[in-house]
Design a protein around this motif. Structure first.
Motif, PDB file in Angstrom:
ATOM      1  N   ASN A 114       8.443  -5.517  -7.281  1.00 61.57           N
ATOM      2  CA  ASN A 114       9.065  -4.217  -6.984  1.00 61.57           C
ATOM      3  C   ASN A 114       8.734  -3.167  -8.044  1.00 61.57           C
ATOM      4  N   ASP A 115       9.748  -2.636  -8.731  1.00 63.44           N
ATOM      5  CA  ASP A 115       9.547  -1.518  -9.671  1.00 63.44           C
ATOM      6  C   ASP A 115       8.744  -1.900 -10.906  1.00 63.44           C
ATOM      7  N   ARG A 116       8.508  -3.186 -11.132  1.00 60.47           N
ATOM      8  CA  ARG A 116       7.734  -3.620 -12.306  1.00 60.47           C
ATOM      9  C   ARG A 116       6.224  -3.500 -12.079  1.00 60.47           C
ATOM     10  N   ILE A 117       5.821  -3.241 -10.857  1.00 55.90           N
ATOM     11  CA  ILE A 117       4.388  -3.091 -10.563  1.00 55.90           C
ATOM     12  C   ILE A 117       3.924  -1.741 -11.097  1.00 55.90           C
TER      13      ILE A 117
ATOM     14  N   ARG B  50      -3.277  -2.882  -2.940  1.00 56.00           N
ATOM     15  CA  ARG B  50      -3.584  -3.395  -1.600  1.00 56.00           C
ATOM     16  C   ARG B  50      -2.383  -4.220  -1.143  1.00 56.00           C
ATOM     17  N   VAL B  51      -1.862  -3.913   0.026  1.00 58.80           N
ATOM     18  CA  VAL B  51      -0.636  -4.547   0.518  1.00 58.80           C
ATOM     19  C   VAL B  51      -0.953  -5.450   1.700  1.00 58.80           C
ATOM     20  N   ILE B  52      -0.394  -6.684   1.611  1.00 61.91           N
ATOM     21  CA  ILE B  52      -0.552  -7.647   2.714  1.00 61.91           C
ATOM     22  C   ILE B  52       0.832  -7.989   3.235  1.00 61.91           C
ATOM     23  N   TYR B  53       1.050  -7.757   4.518  1.00 54.98           N
ATOM     24  CA  TYR B  53       2.288  -8.210   5.148  1.00 54.98           C
ATOM     25  C   TYR B  53       2.017  -8.370   6.643  1.00 54.98           C
ATOM     26  N   GLY B  54       2.397  -9.548   7.151  1.00 54.00           N
ATOM     27  CA  GLY B  54       2.086  -9.855   8.543  1.00 54.00           C
ATOM     28  C   GLY B  54       0.582  -9.864   8.744  1.00 54.00           C
ATOM     29  N   GLU B  55       0.109  -9.088   9.721  1.00 48.71           N
ATOM     30  CA  GLU B  55      -1.325  -8.987   9.987  1.00 48.71           C
ATOM     31  C   GLU B  55      -1.947  -7.771   9.308  1.00 48.71           C
ATOM     32  N   HIS B  56      -1.152  -7.029   8.540  1.00 48.31           N
ATOM     33  CA  HIS B  56      -1.627  -5.803   7.896  1.00 48.31           C
ATOM     34  C   HIS B  56      -2.251  -6.105   6.538  1.00 48.31           C
ATOM     35  N   ASN B  57      -3.316  -5.393   6.240  1.00 54.44           N
ATOM     36  CA  ASN B  57      -3.995  -5.490   4.948  1.00 54.44           C
ATOM     37  C   ASN B  57      -4.560  -4.103   4.640  1.00 54.44           C
ATOM     38  N   VAL B  58      -3.743  -3.302   3.921  1.00 55.01           N
ATOM     39  CA  VAL B  58      -4.108  -1.897   3.710  1.00 55.01           C
ATOM     40  C   VAL B  58      -3.890  -1.503   2.263  1.00 55.01           C
ATOM     41  N   VAL B  59      -4.583  -0.435   1.842  1.00 59.34           N
ATOM     42  CA  VAL B  59      -4.401   0.124   0.505  1.00 59.34           C
ATOM     43  C   VAL B  59      -3.426   1.288   0.611  1.00 59.34           C
ATOM     44  N   LEU B  60      -2.368   1.232  -0.207  1.00 54.08           N
ATOM     45  CA  LEU B  60      -1.318   2.247  -0.163  1.00 54.08           C
ATOM     46  C   LEU B  60      -0.904   2.646  -1.579  1.00 54.08           C
ATOM     47  N   PRO B  61      -0.343   3.861  -1.721  1.00 51.17           N
ATOM     48  CA  PRO B  61       0.296   4.191  -2.996  1.00 51.17           C
ATOM     49  C   PRO B  61       1.467   3.237  -3.222  1.00 51.17           C
ATOM     50  N   THR B  62       1.689   2.879  -4.461  1.00 53.70           N
ATOM     51  CA  THR B  62       2.709   1.869  -4.778  1.00 53.70           C
ATOM     52  C   THR B  62       4.085   2.283  -4.281  1.00 53.70           C
TER      53      THR B  62
ATOM     54  N   LEU C  94       6.445   0.106  -1.747  1.00 50.28           N
ATOM     55  CA  LEU C  94       7.777  -0.299  -2.170  1.00 50.28           C
ATOM     56  C   LEU C  94       8.831   0.153  -1.161  1.00 50.28           C
ATOM     57  N   ALA C  95       8.662   1.367  -0.648  1.00 49.49           N
ATOM     58  CA  ALA C  95       9.594   1.869   0.364  1.00 49.49           C
ATOM     59  C   ALA C  95       9.518   1.015   1.639  1.00 49.49           C
ATOM     60  N   LYS C  96       8.309   0.587   2.006  1.00 48.79           N
ATOM     61  CA  LYS C  96       8.149  -0.258   3.196  1.00 48.79           C
ATOM     62  C   LYS C  96       8.830  -1.607   2.996  1.00 48.79           C
TER      63      LYS C  96
ATOM     64  N   ALA D 236      -2.214 -10.729  -7.173  1.00 48.11           N
ATOM     65  CA  ALA D 236      -3.536 -10.712  -7.814  1.00 48.11           C
ATOM     66  C   ALA D 236      -3.625  -9.476  -8.704  1.00 48.11           C
ATOM     67  N   PRO D 237      -3.031  -9.555  -9.913  1.00 42.59           N
ATOM     68  CA  PRO D 237      -2.963  -8.371 -10.784  1.00 42.59           C
ATOM     69  C   PRO D 237      -4.312  -7.901 -11.315  1.00 42.59           C
ATOM     70  N   ASN D 238      -5.317  -8.789 -11.365  1.00 43.71           N
ATOM     71  CA  ASN D 238      -6.612  -8.430 -11.938  1.00 43.71           C
ATOM     72  C   ASN D 238      -7.585  -7.856 -10.918  1.00 43.71           C
ATOM     73  N   ALA D 239      -7.199  -7.859  -9.637  1.00 41.66           N
ATOM     74  CA  ALA D 239      -8.062  -7.278  -8.609  1.00 41.66           C
ATOM     75  C   ALA D 239      -8.020  -5.755  -8.708  1.00 41.66           C
ATOM     76  N   ARG D 240      -9.010  -5.106  -8.114  1.00 41.12           N
ATOM     77  CA  ARG D 240      -9.066  -3.642  -8.123  1.00 41.12           C
ATOM     78  C   ARG D 240      -9.155  -3.134  -6.698  1.00 41.12           C
ATOM     79  N   PRO D 241      -8.066  -2.569  -6.165  1.00 41.82           N
ATOM     80  CA  PRO D 241      -6.734  -2.448  -6.760  1.00 41.82           C
ATOM     81  C   PRO D 241      -5.993  -3.791  -6.711  1.00 41.82           C
ATOM     82  N   PRO D 242      -4.901  -3.901  -7.492  1.00 42.99           N
ATOM     83  CA  PRO D 242      -4.117  -5.147  -7.462  1.00 42.99           C
ATOM     84  C   PRO D 242      -3.625  -5.443  -6.044  1.00 42.99           C
ATOM     85  N   VAL D 243      -3.520  -6.748  -5.761  1.00 42.46           N
ATOM     86  CA  VAL D 243      -3.087  -7.172  -4.426  1.00 42.46           C
ATOM     87  C   VAL D 243      -1.618  -7.582  -4.477  1.00 42.46           C
TER      88      VAL D 243
END
Length: 266
Positions: A13-16, A22-34, A38-40, A52-59
């Protein structure tokens, strides 16, 4: 002074910190502002977890964090190396043929680098002769001396004697119960040991039942003895009462005779 290794902690959550993920939930895999991700997550009543904190962008994933931690802990446990230990069980009255088979399996396990836990089980009244069990364990120890060294000396624990042995280096091992170079199927040895375990469990249940039967018989014998003792006691009491009655009659007769004599004198 050495520094302790840094513990990697999962950001939630707020510690990110990354502004975009990059956000993964259900069948979605999209790049979003943090902040949108978080709101979603809050909208769904879930957590935003960085995986995956070392990925660009983090996953990150939108999940229930409690369930996520539980699944991760289970995964770590399953990845731990399996305990390289086997067990071979004996009875005090084991026959020569069965003894040789069990020692052969023990040698097979040791040859493949396993530690072997030797367990000797007593049943019921065999516990009165524990020294026989220690003699058998010493025999096992001597027969495996060319394959293993003893980690745990034979030790009595409840109705068992336990001993742990570890394999010698392969170049120092010398088999006694199987020819060198002979092919070994460990799955067969494992199956044999599992079958032995089932047989041991069944024997223990049967023997426990026999012990209960013996206890019942002993109880019946004690009860019969008590009843017999009670009858003997009643008989003795009856004899004592009869004896007291006879003494009372004799005393009455003597008293009547004395009264008659006194009347005659008068």
């Amino acid at each position: 002074m050495k520094r302790r290794p840094r513990v990697v902690r999962t950001r939630v959550n707020d510690r990110i910190r990354s502004p975009e993920i990059r956000v993964i939930y259900g069948e979605h895999n999209v790049v979003l502002p943090t902040h949108k991700a978080l709101a979603k997550a809050k909208e769904l009543g879930l957590d935003l977890v960085e995986i995956a904190p070392n990925a660009r962008p983090p996953v990150c994933r939108i999940v229930d964090y409690g369930k996520f931690k539980y699944e991760q802990s289970k995964l770590k446990k399953s990845e731990k190396p399996k305990k390289r230990e086997k067990e071979v069980k004996f009875r005090v009255n084991i026959g020569a043929h069965d003894y040789a088979i069990k020692l052969t399996h023990a040698e097979d396990f040791l040859a493949h680098g396993f530690k072997v836990r030797i367990q000797l089980q007593f049943r019921g009244r065999q516990m009165a002769h524990k020294e026989i069990g220690f003699v058998l364990m010493e025999r096992v120890r001597e027969d495996l001396a060319s394959m293993a060294h003893v980690d745990l000396e034979p030790k009595l624990s409840n109705r068992n004697i336990l001993m742990m042995v570890s394999p010698l280096p392969p170049e120092k091992q010398k088999r006694k119960f199987r020819r060198d170079g002979e092919e070994v199927d460990l799955t067969e040895a494992d199956a044999a040991m599992e079958a032995d375990d089932d047989e041991f469990d069944d024997d223990d249940e049967d023997h426990d039942g026999d012990d209960h039967d013996h206890d019942d018989e002993d109880g019946d014998e004690d009860s019969d003895a008590e009843d017999s003792g009670a009858e003997d006691s009643d008989a003795e009491d009856s004899d004592a009462e009869d004896s007291d009655a006879e003494d009372s009659d004799d005393s009455d007769d003597d008293s009547e005779e004395e009264d008659a004599v006194d009347e005659t004198k008068s």
